[in-house]
Design a protein around this motif. Structure first.
Motif, PDB file in Angstrom:
ATOM      1  N   ALA A  98       0.832  -1.200   0.000  1.00  0.00           N
ATOM      2  CA  ALA A  98       0.000   0.000   0.000  1.00  0.00           C
ATOM      3  C   ALA A  98       0.869   1.254   0.000  1.00  0.00           C
ATOM      4  O   ALA A  98       0.656   2.158   0.797  1.00  0.00           O
ATOM      5  CB  ALA A  98      -0.907  -0.017   1.234  1.00  0.00           C
ATOM      6  N   MET A 100       3.600   1.379   1.212  1.00  0.00           N
ATOM      7  CA  MET A 100       3.922   1.384   2.641  1.00  0.00           C
ATOM      8  C   MET A 100       5.403   1.626   2.882  1.00  0.00           C
ATOM      9  O   MET A 100       6.263   0.935   2.346  1.00  0.00           O
ATOM     10  CB  MET A 100       3.495   0.063   3.282  1.00  0.00           C
ATOM     11  CG  MET A 100       3.582   0.099   4.793  1.00  0.00           C
ATOM     12  SD  MET A 100       3.098  -1.460   5.541  1.00  0.00           S
ATOM     13  CE  MET A 100       1.331  -1.298   5.496  1.00  0.00           C
ATOM     14  N   THR A 101       5.660   2.623   3.717  1.00  0.00           N
ATOM     15  CA  THR A 101       7.029   3.009   4.042  1.00  0.00           C
ATOM     16  C   THR A 101       7.619   2.049   5.071  1.00  0.00           C
ATOM     17  O   THR A 101       6.939   1.659   6.022  1.00  0.00           O
ATOM     18  CB  THR A 101       7.012   4.423   4.647  1.00  0.00           C
ATOM     19  OG1 THR A 101       6.365   5.300   3.715  1.00  0.00           O
ATOM     20  CG2 THR A 101       8.407   4.914   4.953  1.00  0.00           C
ATOM     21  N   ASP A 195       2.180  11.596   0.777  1.00  0.00           N
ATOM     22  CA  ASP A 195       3.144  11.115  -0.215  1.00  0.00           C
ATOM     23  C   ASP A 195       2.995  11.875  -1.542  1.00  0.00           C
ATOM     24  O   ASP A 195       1.891  12.206  -1.962  1.00  0.00           O
ATOM     25  CB  ASP A 195       2.959   9.624  -0.459  1.00  0.00           C
ATOM     26  CG  ASP A 195       3.098   8.794   0.817  1.00  0.00           C
ATOM     27  OD1 ASP A 195       2.416   9.119   1.812  1.00  0.00           O
ATOM     28  OD2 ASP A 195       3.853   7.829   0.824  1.00  0.00           O
ATOM     29  N   TYR A 221       9.433   2.343  -0.114  1.00  0.00           N
ATOM     30  CA  TYR A 221       8.214   1.531  -0.090  1.00  0.00           C
ATOM     31  C   TYR A 221       8.583   0.047  -0.200  1.00  0.00           C
ATOM     32  O   TYR A 221       9.444  -0.321  -1.003  1.00  0.00           O
ATOM     33  CB  TYR A 221       7.321   1.856  -1.293  1.00  0.00           C
ATOM     34  CG  TYR A 221       6.634   3.205  -1.274  1.00  0.00           C
ATOM     35  CD1 TYR A 221       6.592   4.002  -0.135  1.00  0.00           C
ATOM     36  CD2 TYR A 221       5.997   3.668  -2.428  1.00  0.00           C
ATOM     37  CE1 TYR A 221       5.941   5.231  -0.153  1.00  0.00           C
ATOM     38  CE2 TYR A 221       5.344   4.890  -2.448  1.00  0.00           C
ATOM     39  CZ  TYR A 221       5.328   5.668  -1.310  1.00  0.00           C
ATOM     40  OH  TYR A 221       4.681   6.875  -1.330  1.00  0.00           O
TER      41      TYR A 221
HETATM   42  N1  GLN Z   1       3.836   5.886   2.720  1.00  0.00           N
HETATM   43  C1  GLN Z   1       2.923   6.201   3.775  1.00  0.00           C
HETATM   44  C2  GLN Z   1       3.056   5.205   4.894  1.00  0.00           C
HETATM   45  O1  GLN Z   1       3.560   4.135   4.699  1.00  0.00           O
HETATM   46  C3  GLN Z   1       1.485   6.305   3.311  1.00  0.00           C
HETATM   47  C4  GLN Z   1       0.938   5.062   2.720  1.00  0.00           C
HETATM   48  C5  GLN Z   1      -0.545   5.144   2.382  1.00  0.00           C
HETATM   49  O2  GLN Z   1      -1.252   6.076   2.745  1.00  0.00           O
HETATM   50  N2  GLN Z   1      -1.057   4.182   1.681  1.00  0.00           N
HETATM   51  O3  GLN Z   1       2.668   5.446   5.991  1.00  0.00           O
END
Ligand code: GLN
Length: 259
Positions: A98, A100-101, A195, A221
């Motif tokens: 997602a 995702m960081t 982001d 990510y």
């Molecule tokens: N990159 C951000 C995080 O990982 C937002 C990811 C998102 O909103 N899907 O928190």
């Protein structure tokens, strides 16, 4: 028909029924094993979003190719961003993808695959806002910041000023980035931290907004997998490495993000 013949026929029928049930159960099990369940939050263009009833985006396409390499079928579950990690930990989902960081806190809860993209946290403001650079962002209570809850934008902005944040009280959390952007348009917050790529999509879709020309944070990510599922993690990493070598990851990114 003699009693003996009847018993014989009955046992043959029973054996058939049992056999078929066993086959059917097996088939069902196999099917589950062949499904790769990905949790995402499909309001994060161009990484994941809904297109009618189906899902589209960079993560969706990469995940489809990973599943293909694993000989599995991809199934996408659209959940709140903050529910992804817990669901992966409990085994409800096989993986979370997602945008995702990777963060140290999250690494305590799940494992991450190798990185497949870079994310940048940016700041969206209203056109004509007095905020024109990162230095204008205040932590004295005079400004409110809109974020998508549980994202790194939320986590970092909520940090104390000593840690580079603006203090939790000055952060307003929304379920999606789109809602945070609507709040900015309505003047309920002074800036949205989110982001870069979703920021560009939101600004393109809404008049009167702009992105500050500055990087608030640079991130990696990756796909998250349960700590004990190292078998799947290895398979995902192998598939990702192959897809990268084949130039397919870059091709997907280029398809969605025009330079
Ligand atoms: N990159 C951000 C995080 O990982 C937002 C990811 C998102 O909103 N899907 O928190």
């Amino acid at each position: 028909m003699s009693k003996k013949t009847f018993v014989k026929i009955l046992s043959v029928v029973l054996a058939l029924v049992l056999g078929m049930t066993a086959l059917w159960a097996c088939g069902g099990e196999k099917e589950d094993e062949n499904v790769l369940v990905m949790a995402t939050n499909a309001s994060f263009p161009p990484y994941e979003y809904k297109e009618g009833d189906s899902f589209a985006g960079i993560d969706v396409e990469i995940a489809t190719l990973i599943a293909e390499k694993l000989g599995m079928t991809l199934k996408i579950e659209d959940v709140e961003f903050g529910s992804i990690i817990g669901g992966v930990q409990s085994g409800k989902f096989d993986m979370g993808m997602a945008g995702m960081t990777v963060t140290d806190e999250r690494l305590e809860m799940v494992n991450f695959s190798s990185t497949y993209a870079t994310g940048v946290q940016v700041v969206i403001v209203a056109e004509g806002s007095t905020i024109t650079s990162l230095d204008d962002l205040k932590d004295d209570g005079s400004m409110k910041y809109g974020v998508q809850q549980d994202t790194t934008g939320d986590i970092y902005a909520s940090d104390t000023p000593e840690k580079g944040g603006y203090g939790s009280d000055n952060v307003i959390r929304y379920k999606t980035g789109a809602e945070a952007v609507q709040a900015l348009k309505a003047g309920k917050v002074d800036a949205v931290i989110i982001d870069n790529e979703p920021a560009k999509s939101f600004v393109a879709a809404n008049e009167g907004l702009r992105i500050l020309d500055a990087e608030w944070a640079v991130e990696d990510y990756a796909i998250c997998v349960a700590k004990d599922n190292t078998d799947l993690l290895d398979k995902i990493n192998t598939a990702l490495a192959e897809l990268e070598a084949e130039g397919k990851v870059q091709a997907i990114i280029d398809k969605y993000i025009k330079a």
